[in-house]
Design an enzyme around this catalytic site. Structure first.
Site, mmCIF file in Angstrom:
data_model
loop_
_atom_site.group_PDB
_atom_site.id
_atom_site.type_symbol
_atom_site.label_atom_id
_atom_site.label_comp_id
_atom_site.label_asym_id
_atom_site.label_seq_id
_atom_site.Cartn_x
_atom_site.Cartn_y
_atom_site.Cartn_z
ATOM 1 N N GLN A 126 -4.240 2.000 -7.131
ATOM 2 C CA GLN A 126 -3.856 1.239 -5.935
ATOM 3 C C GLN A 126 -4.200 2.024 -4.667
ATOM 4 O O GLN A 126 -3.623 3.097 -4.443
ATOM 5 C CB GLN A 126 -2.344 0.964 -5.967
ATOM 6 C CG GLN A 126 -1.829 0.231 -4.748
ATOM 7 C CD GLN A 126 -0.315 0.063 -4.767
ATOM 8 O OE1 GLN A 126 0.387 0.844 -5.402
ATOM 9 N NE2 GLN A 126 0.178 -0.929 -4.075
ATOM 10 N N GLY A 127 -5.079 1.487 -3.856
ATOM 11 C CA GLY A 127 -5.455 2.141 -2.603
ATOM 12 C C GLY A 127 -4.856 1.438 -1.402
ATOM 13 O O GLY A 127 -5.547 0.720 -0.682
ATOM 14 N N TYR A 128 -3.564 1.629 -1.206
ATOM 15 C CA TYR A 128 -2.877 1.059 -0.046
ATOM 16 C C TYR A 128 -2.587 2.165 0.985
ATOM 17 O O TYR A 128 -3.087 2.145 2.089
ATOM 18 C CB TYR A 128 -1.549 0.416 -0.471
ATOM 19 C CG TYR A 128 -1.609 -1.024 -0.931
ATOM 20 C CD1 TYR A 128 -2.762 -1.570 -1.470
ATOM 21 C CD2 TYR A 128 -0.490 -1.849 -0.832
ATOM 22 C CE1 TYR A 128 -2.793 -2.895 -1.902
ATOM 23 C CE2 TYR A 128 -0.514 -3.167 -1.251
ATOM 24 C CZ TYR A 128 -1.665 -3.689 -1.789
ATOM 25 O OH TYR A 128 -1.683 -4.992 -2.195
ATOM 26 N N SER A 129 -1.733 3.145 0.573
ATOM 27 C CA SER A 129 -1.213 4.115 1.545
ATOM 28 C C SER A 129 -2.308 5.035 2.088
ATOM 29 O O SER A 129 -3.265 5.366 1.385
ATOM 30 C CB SER A 129 -0.148 4.993 0.884
ATOM 31 O OG SER A 129 0.837 4.198 0.293
ATOM 32 N N GLU A 244 6.540 -9.668 -9.677
ATOM 33 C CA GLU A 244 7.097 -8.929 -10.829
ATOM 34 C C GLU A 244 8.065 -7.841 -10.414
ATOM 35 O O GLU A 244 7.880 -6.679 -10.741
ATOM 36 C CB GLU A 244 5.945 -8.243 -11.581
ATOM 37 C CG GLU A 244 5.310 -9.137 -12.592
ATOM 38 C CD GLU A 244 5.337 -8.517 -13.973
ATOM 39 O OE1 GLU A 244 6.367 -7.950 -14.343
ATOM 40 O OE2 GLU A 244 4.333 -8.621 -14.665
ATOM 41 N N SER A 383 9.942 2.749 0.306
ATOM 42 C CA SER A 383 11.052 3.714 0.238
ATOM 43 C C SER A 383 12.400 2.983 0.263
ATOM 44 O O SER A 383 12.505 1.838 0.724
ATOM 45 C CB SER A 383 10.977 4.691 1.417
ATOM 46 O OG SER A 383 11.409 4.046 2.600
ATOM 47 N N ASN A 384 13.443 3.659 -0.207
ATOM 48 C CA ASN A 384 14.758 3.009 -0.263
ATOM 49 C C ASN A 384 15.288 2.655 1.122
ATOM 50 O O ASN A 384 16.000 1.667 1.274
ATOM 51 C CB ASN A 384 15.740 3.892 -1.042
ATOM 52 C CG ASN A 384 15.479 3.816 -2.536
ATOM 53 O OD1 ASN A 384 14.409 3.354 -2.961
ATOM 54 N ND2 ASN A 384 16.427 4.253 -3.350
ATOM 55 N N GLU A 385 14.904 3.455 2.127
ATOM 56 C CA GLU A 385 15.345 3.107 3.487
ATOM 57 C C GLU A 385 14.706 1.773 3.911
ATOM 58 O O GLU A 385 15.368 0.922 4.519
ATOM 59 C CB GLU A 385 14.941 4.204 4.495
ATOM 60 C CG GLU A 385 15.711 5.498 4.352
ATOM 61 C CD GLU A 385 15.218 6.367 3.187
ATOM 62 O OE1 GLU A 385 14.097 6.143 2.689
ATOM 63 O OE2 GLU A 385 15.962 7.282 2.778
HETATM 64 C C1 LIG Z 1 4.844 9.590 -6.522
HETATM 65 C C2 LIG Z 1 4.265 8.590 -5.564
HETATM 66 C C3 LIG Z 1 3.300 7.711 -5.998
HETATM 67 C C4 LIG Z 1 2.714 6.812 -5.111
HETATM 68 N N1 LIG Z 1 1.687 6.018 -5.561
HETATM 69 C C5 LIG Z 1 1.003 5.249 -4.674
HETATM 70 C C6 LIG Z 1 -0.169 4.542 -5.079
HETATM 71 O O1 LIG Z 1 -0.570 4.582 -6.257
HETATM 72 N N2 LIG Z 1 -0.837 3.840 -4.151
HETATM 73 C C7 LIG Z 1 -0.431 3.760 -2.853
HETATM 74 O O2 LIG Z 1 -1.080 3.079 -2.082
HETATM 75 N N3 LIG Z 1 0.668 4.431 -2.433
HETATM 76 C C8 LIG Z 1 1.395 5.165 -3.311
HETATM 77 N N4 LIG Z 1 2.511 5.878 -2.894
HETATM 78 C C9 LIG Z 1 2.846 5.872 -1.484
HETATM 79 C C10 LIG Z 1 4.169 5.217 -1.154
HETATM 80 O O3 LIG Z 1 4.053 3.823 -1.167
HETATM 81 C C11 LIG Z 1 4.600 5.756 0.213
HETATM 82 O O4 LIG Z 1 4.882 7.135 0.051
HETATM 83 C C12 LIG Z 1 5.796 5.067 0.768
HETATM 84 O O5 LIG Z 1 5.492 3.745 1.113
HETATM 85 C C13 LIG Z 1 6.359 5.784 2.005
HETATM 86 O O6 LIG Z 1 5.347 6.002 2.938
HETATM 87 P P1 LIG Z 1 5.062 7.474 3.559
HETATM 88 O O7 LIG Z 1 4.969 8.423 2.429
HETATM 89 O O8 LIG Z 1 3.907 7.350 4.480
HETATM 90 O O9 LIG Z 1 6.361 7.832 4.356
HETATM 91 P P2 LIG Z 1 6.745 7.345 5.817
HETATM 92 O O10 LIG Z 1 6.471 5.897 5.959
HETATM 93 O O11 LIG Z 1 6.120 8.267 6.810
HETATM 94 O O12 LIG Z 1 8.295 7.553 5.810
HETATM 95 C C14 LIG Z 1 8.913 8.847 5.995
HETATM 96 C C15 LIG Z 1 10.409 8.661 5.949
HETATM 97 O O13 LIG Z 1 10.847 7.812 7.034
HETATM 98 C C16 LIG Z 1 11.535 6.687 6.527
HETATM 99 N N5 LIG Z 1 11.184 5.495 7.319
HETATM 100 C C17 LIG Z 1 9.942 5.094 7.673
HETATM 101 N N6 LIG Z 1 10.004 3.951 8.398
HETATM 102 C C18 LIG Z 1 11.318 3.627 8.489
HETATM 103 C C19 LIG Z 1 12.016 2.537 9.097
HETATM 104 N N7 LIG Z 1 11.380 1.562 9.745
HETATM 105 N N8 LIG Z 1 13.371 2.518 8.976
HETATM 106 C C20 LIG Z 1 14.045 3.492 8.298
HETATM 107 N N9 LIG Z 1 13.423 4.557 7.711
HETATM 108 C C21 LIG Z 1 12.079 4.608 7.802
HETATM 109 C C22 LIG Z 1 11.084 6.527 5.084
HETATM 110 O O14 LIG Z 1 12.029 5.857 4.299
HETATM 111 C C23 LIG Z 1 10.896 7.977 4.668
HETATM 112 O O15 LIG Z 1 12.140 8.528 4.294
HETATM 113 C C24 LIG Z 1 3.141 6.762 -3.762
HETATM 114 C C25 LIG Z 1 4.142 7.639 -3.335
HETATM 115 C C26 LIG Z 1 4.701 8.547 -4.209
HETATM 116 C C27 LIG Z 1 5.755 9.497 -3.708
#
Ligand SMILES: Cc1cc2nc3c(=O)[nH]c(=O)nc-3n(C[C@H](O)[C@H](O)[C@H](O)COP(=O)(O)OP(=O)(O)OC[C@H]3O[C@@H](n4cnc5c(N)ncnc54)[C@H](O)[C@@H]3O)c2cc1C
Length: 398
Positions: A126-129, A244, A383-385
């Site tokens: 998955q190439g999203y993040s 799902e 994320s849970n937040e």
């Molecule tokens: C083990 C693992 C596997 C993953 N696999 C994939 C993958 O296969 N493909 C893919 O595309 N991505 C993947 N991800 C990425 C994942 O979807 C992101 O890490 C996640 O969406 C959080 O984004 P970020 O890491 O940029 O954190 P950020 O968005 O920078 O967030 C940092 C912190 O701020 C909090 N935060 C951010 N915005 C808000 C808000 N509006 N309100 C309250 N709190 C907030 C977050 O909850 C977090 O605690 C993976 C991540 C992990 C850890």
């Protein structure tokens, strides 16, 4: 509404239980039950075996090769797989990109990709993040410029789970930088062997190579790999993420881990007695067990309303939060239960190369790595937040 199992459901459960007992390779099962790491082959071969049996994609419609199970049967399947200790079928192909191809792909894409996903021919990622675009995914900057029959892709993805094994990536790219951020995104299928792609490992807290950075440098992607319409990718991306979601709580796996925790706590001694008889420890175990029972009932309620034609919707966010809290609490209790016995770090044992752990306790040795690994669950999949924000907006109306 509760989920009522019919006699036919019980017969179905018995059938799949028998099949799983007979077909799940013992070595792989033992790795899962003992918290060891799975190899690419462990995961891929299991997917392929299920594909031959017609069970690799429980939620797919029959017309595309799915088994035609209803929601209760799918839930039973998840439960039985978790109970016995079966490896996951990775979601990226079967539950993420496939529903998007079914709904928005053209006929050629359906004919080519869907049978391969079912059979486990290709490994998808998955190439999203991207760096800086996780929770705020719509700000992504990986650029795709159309040049004749190709898009030329430049940019970077990150946290790409098991991308080091992948044959294909479904990828969000920016095709119109001038448009509003959600409106300039497209959904591309990218062959990971295309020149210009570099995959670099990110080593996690438990020193496992589970995620990656993926760099694109003038990567040529044929135009026929665009899914749906250009600049409509955000709609498809959201559809994918909403799909799902009930399996997200992973109740079956947590029930298996709870049983393991109790077994550990019976074996460990405190003040000359089994730890499980220590009132404080027993109370902590009971608190998690109650949360897990409540979660199971909630999952069944959501499944029952799904069966009645209502999609899981924002309730999926509650399941994600509670499910991951329970998973993390179980790993914490396991480490607490074995104390210093969790300290030896023995990667060769985790990879299944040594029969026994250096520290001498095979049950305890993988638990610190397991604990550290599971910190990820409250971050990935939204994320849970962010899930709490969804609950406050969509359920509480705040
Ligand atoms: C083990 C693992 C596997 C993953 N696999 C994939 C993958 O296969 N493909 C893919 O595309 N991505 C993947 N991800 C990425 C994942 O979807 C992101 O890490 C996640 O969406 C959080 O984004 P970020 O890491 O940029 O954190 P950020 O968005 O920078 O967030 C940092 C912190 O701020 C909090 N935060 C951010 N915005 C808000 C808000 N509006 N309100 C309250 N709190 C907030 C977050 O909850 C977090 O605690 C993976 C991540 C992990 C850890």
């Amino acid at each position: 509404m509760d989920l009522d199992y019919s006699p036919a459901d019980d017969a179905f459960r018995a059938e799949i239980r028998t099949w799983l007992e007979a077909n799940l390779p013992q070595a792989v099962r033992q790795k899962i039950l003992n918290h060891k790491r799975l190899s690419r082959d462990d995961i891929a071969s299991w997917h392929q075996l299920l594909g031959q049996r017609g069970w690799s994609a429980p939620a797919w419609p029959v017309e595309y090769g799915g088994p035609g199970w209803n929601v209760a049967q799918r839930h039973i399947w998840d439960e039985e797989c978790a109970r016995v200790g079966a490896p996951p079928v990775l979601p990226f192909g079967v539950s993420m990109v496939a529903p998007v191809i079914m709904k928005y792909g053209n006929e050629a894409q359906k004919r080519y990709y869907l049978p391969r996903i079912l059979a486990g021919t290709d490994w998808w990622c998955q190439g999203y993040s991207e760096p800086g675009s996780g929770s705020d995914l719509a700000s992504l900057r990986t650029r795709a410029v159309r040049e004749g029959d190709h898009y030329v892709v430049n940019g970077q993805k990150t946290w790409t789970t098991l991308g080091q094994h992948a044959d294909m990536m479904f990828c969000l790219v920016r095709t119109d930088p001038a448009a509003k951020k959600q409106e300039g995104i497209s959904f591309l299928l990218i062959d990971m062997k295309t020149p210009g792609i570099t995959v670099r490992p990110i080593v996690m807290l438990d020193e496992d190579h589970e995620v990656n950075e993926v760099f694109f440098e003038d990567v040529k992607v044929p135009v026929e790999n665009l899914v749906g319409e250009e600049n409509r990718g955000w709609t498809y991306a959201k559809y994918l993420l909403g799909h799902e979601r009930t399996g997200i709580a992973r109740v079956g796996a947590s029930k298996r881990e709870l049983a393991f925790l109790k077994q550990l706590a019976r074996k460990q001694k405190k003040n000359g007695k089994p730890l499980i008889e220590d009132p404080l420890f027993a109370a902590r175990v009971a608190a998690v067990e109650i949360e897990l029972m409540a979660l199971e009932v909630t999952v069944e309620r959501v499944i029952a309303s799904e069966g009645a034609g209502r999609g899981p919707g924002p309730e999926a966010s509650m399941l994600k939060i509670k499910g991951t809290e329970v998973q993390q609490a179980l790993t914490e209790l396991m480490v607490d239960a074995v104390g210093p016995l969790a300290a030896p770090f023995d990667p060769a044992f985790l990879e299944g190369e040594h029969a026994h752990a250096l520290g001498g306790d095979d049950d305890a040795a993988p638990l610190a790595a397991y604990y550290f690994n599971y910190r990820k669950t409250s971050i990935y999949g939204g994320s849970n937040e962010i899930q709490k924000n969804i609950i406050s907006q969509m359920i509480l109306g705040i």
